[in-house]
Design an enzyme around this catalytic site. Structure first.
Site, mmCIF file in Angstrom:
data_model
loop_
_atom_site.group_PDB
_atom_site.id
_atom_site.type_symbol
_atom_site.label_atom_id
_atom_site.label_comp_id
_atom_site.label_asym_id
_atom_site.label_seq_id
_atom_site.Cartn_x
_atom_site.Cartn_y
_atom_site.Cartn_z
ATOM 1 C CD GLU A 364 73.502 -22.219 -82.679
ATOM 2 O OE1 GLU A 364 74.072 -22.196 -81.571
ATOM 3 O OE2 GLU A 364 73.706 -21.353 -83.557
ATOM 4 C CG HIS A 395 47.950 -6.371 -73.909
ATOM 5 N ND1 HIS A 395 46.621 -6.080 -73.685
ATOM 6 C CD2 HIS A 395 48.505 -6.599 -72.694
ATOM 7 C CE1 HIS A 395 46.388 -6.107 -72.377
ATOM 8 N NE2 HIS A 395 47.508 -6.417 -71.755
ATOM 9 C CE LYS A 519 78.830 -18.862 -88.366
ATOM 10 N NZ LYS A 519 79.558 -19.576 -87.321
#
Ligand code: F6P
Length: 556
Positions: A364, A395, A519
């Protein structure tokens, strides 16, 4: 003014990338036995080993020159002095002020900021004391047991990461308070708490710098109605709307007006300042969940550790400066060796959320492509950064690190010592053995990534599918122990690393305009889904998805 890629140091580094960058780490280690001593540095309880980076001393000298030419030393002083380094928002970025000791002074525009910072810490301390003594009571008079932090991004990830990392440091003998986190706007985490917790003993911390974030406010409204419907008038006389809001909510924000408007009592508000960026805010009121878990003494130790790193960052020469060196390793990989992926791999289960925290801090902050002068960059900035606990990632995605086609830079992080204070001797022995096993895996993985096939003393040729090419660069960061102080220093190290890289790239790490459009469009899309606005002009894909939503609700 020339851009960074027009400087002499940059051009020299491009040449070096053609030579040094083509050498295998194996050869570098064969030819220089002292690489660990040459490329390791220590500060604030952290040891940084950069010897497994694909560079030599001349390359590092050029990178240091690049940092000079980019003005890193002057930019650092401007940051710490409170100058308006956040250019697009015309304000300073003063997270470092939040960890200054009480006897320091930092005068910005005629005002010493330190007294207000410590007044907030003192208010936090009073709140924490009320919880830990069982004196913070819900509306029906019972002591609060469960505290749920409602926040997202910087108002969630920092406190979540640190409370998890330092859970061993809970103070003894206090009234038990469990801290929980709900961030997702879909309510999945919150609904789980609402089905399990007792409303009489549950309190919500509304953490939001802006106090406008829909994710947090949606969760807050659901929580408020849950409490009101269960507590008001049902059990005890005198338990009204106002009392419930007062006893079951704390607000943390840079907007006291919005907190008050929502209904947070004035003395239950913790305020912070516009000059603290959301993803840099765990050091003040946003850190309340941390202080609730480790106590105020522990929280102040976290601040002290970060401050030690700030002083190191300010004073150490560039060649010994941990944040600068970490940043330069990233610049070398990203801009000269073309390595655009970066994996964060802690070898300590307590650091489970560290990679998620860094994903926001780094991407960000530095996921930008326009310079402070408004020009589009023609070089790469922040790499794609992701991670997971190293032992679990072994893994899962290490296959790609070892044999895939992508070059990836890795950060290995581990504490040197752990478990010495476990009381039961047999359990202590087992756990210390597990710690050694974990360190062995950490060191083995970075070694194999570096050496490839050369790590194995095996005669005879091996089939291609069993071969390791190696040459993947990595950094190892060792903490003496994972304590509030070293964790504070570790976080500050990465904060400053991000700043140094941003300075070199000429971008602003303190704004995040890229998140705004999403947004706005989400609000419009919600209006369409809920029938307040028509579907006209909608693209065909989104139209199809919205219609599928309507169809699903008709069939319910
Ligand atoms: O949308 C991004 C962002 O603004 C982050 O920068 C921030 O940490 C997060 O949202 C939460 O914002 P707030 O603390 O204002 O609710």
């Amino acid at each position: 003014m020339p851009t960074i890629d027009q400087t002499q140091a940059w051009r020299s580094l491009q040449d070096k990338a053609q030579q040094v960058g083509q050498r295998h780490l194996c050869d570098m280690f064969r030819q220089d036995q002292g690489r660990f001593a040459t490329f390791s540095r220590e500060a604030a309880g952290l040891k940084l080993d950069l010897s497994k980076q694909r560079w030599d001393q001349d390359t590092l000298a050029d990178l240091l020159r690049l940092a000079e030419e980019a003005g890193v030393p002057a930019a650092t002083q401007r940051l710490l002095a409170g100058e308006k380094v956040n250019i697009s928002e015309d304000r300073p970025a003063l997270h470092t002020a939040l960890r200054l000791p009480a006897d320091a002074t930092l005068v910005v525009e005629g005002e010493d900021l330190v007294p207000a910072v410590h007044a907030t810490l003192d208010k936090m301390a009073t709140m924490v004391e009320r919880f830990h003594s069982g004196q913070w009571r819900g509306a029906t008079g019972k002591p609060i047991r469960d505290v749920v932090n409602l926040g997202v991004g910087g108002s969630d990830l920092g406190p979540l990461m640190v409370t998890h990392a330092l859970a061993d440091y809970r103070p003894q003998g206090t009234h038990p308070v469990e801290v929980h986190f709900a961030s997702t706007m879909d309510g999945s985490q919150l609904v789980d708490y609402l089905t399990r917790f007792d409303p009489e003993t549950t309190l919500f911390v509304l953490s939001s710098k802006s106090f406008t974030t829909i994710d947090t406010l949606s969760n807050a409204n659901t929580a408020r109605d849950w409490l009101l419907s269960r507590l008001v008038g049902s059990r005890q006389e005198g338990v009204d709307h106002e009392l419930v809001l007062r006893q079951h909510f704390i607000g943390v924000s840079a907007s006291p007006e919005k907190m008050a408007e929502w209904g947070i009592a004035c003395d239950h508000q913790l305020e912070f300042w516009e000059w603290v960026g959301g993803r840099y805010s765990l050091w003040g009121g946003i850190g309340l969940p941390i202080a609730l878990v480790i106590g105020m003494e522990g929280f102040r130790a976290l601040l002290a550790g970060a401050h030690t790193m700030d002083v190191h960052f300010q004073k150490a020469p560039l060649a010994d400066n941990l944040p600068v060196l970490l940043a330069l390793a990233g610049i070398w990989n990203n801009n000269f060796l073309d390595i655009r992926a970066h994996s964060i791999l802690p070898y300590d289960g307590r650091l489970e959320y560290f990679a998620a925290y860094l994903e926001q801090l780094e991407m960000e902050s530095n996921g930008k492509s326009v310079t402070n002068d408004g020009d589009t960059v023609d070089y790469s900035t922040c790499p794609v950064l992701w991670g997971q606990l190293g032992p679990n990632a072994q893994h899962a995605f290490y296959q790609l690190l070892h044999q895939g086609t992508q070059a990836v830079e890795c950060d290995f992080i581990a504490p040197l010592a752990r478990y010495e204070d476990v009381e039961d001797p047999a359990t202590r022995e087992h756990l210390m053995g597990q710690h050694r096993l974990t360190l062995a895996n950490c060191f083995a993985q970075s070694r194999v990534l570096m050496l490839g096939d050369d790590a194995i003393a095996e005669d005879g040729p091996r089939p291609e599918h069993k071969r390791y090419r190696g040459n993947q660069p990595s950094t190892t960061l060792l903490l003496e122990r994972l304590t509030p102080e070293t964790l504070g220093a570790l976080i500050a190290l990465y904060e400053h690393k991000v700043f140094v890289q941003a300075t070199i790239w000429g971008i602003n790490p303190f704004d995040q305009w890229g998140v705004e459009l999403g947004k706005k469009i989400a609000n419009e899309t919600r209006d369409i889904i809920e029938g307040r606005q028509g579907l006209d002009d909608m693209d065909d894909s989104t139209r199809g998805l919205i219609e599928a939503t309507w169809q699903a609700s008709r069939e319910r």
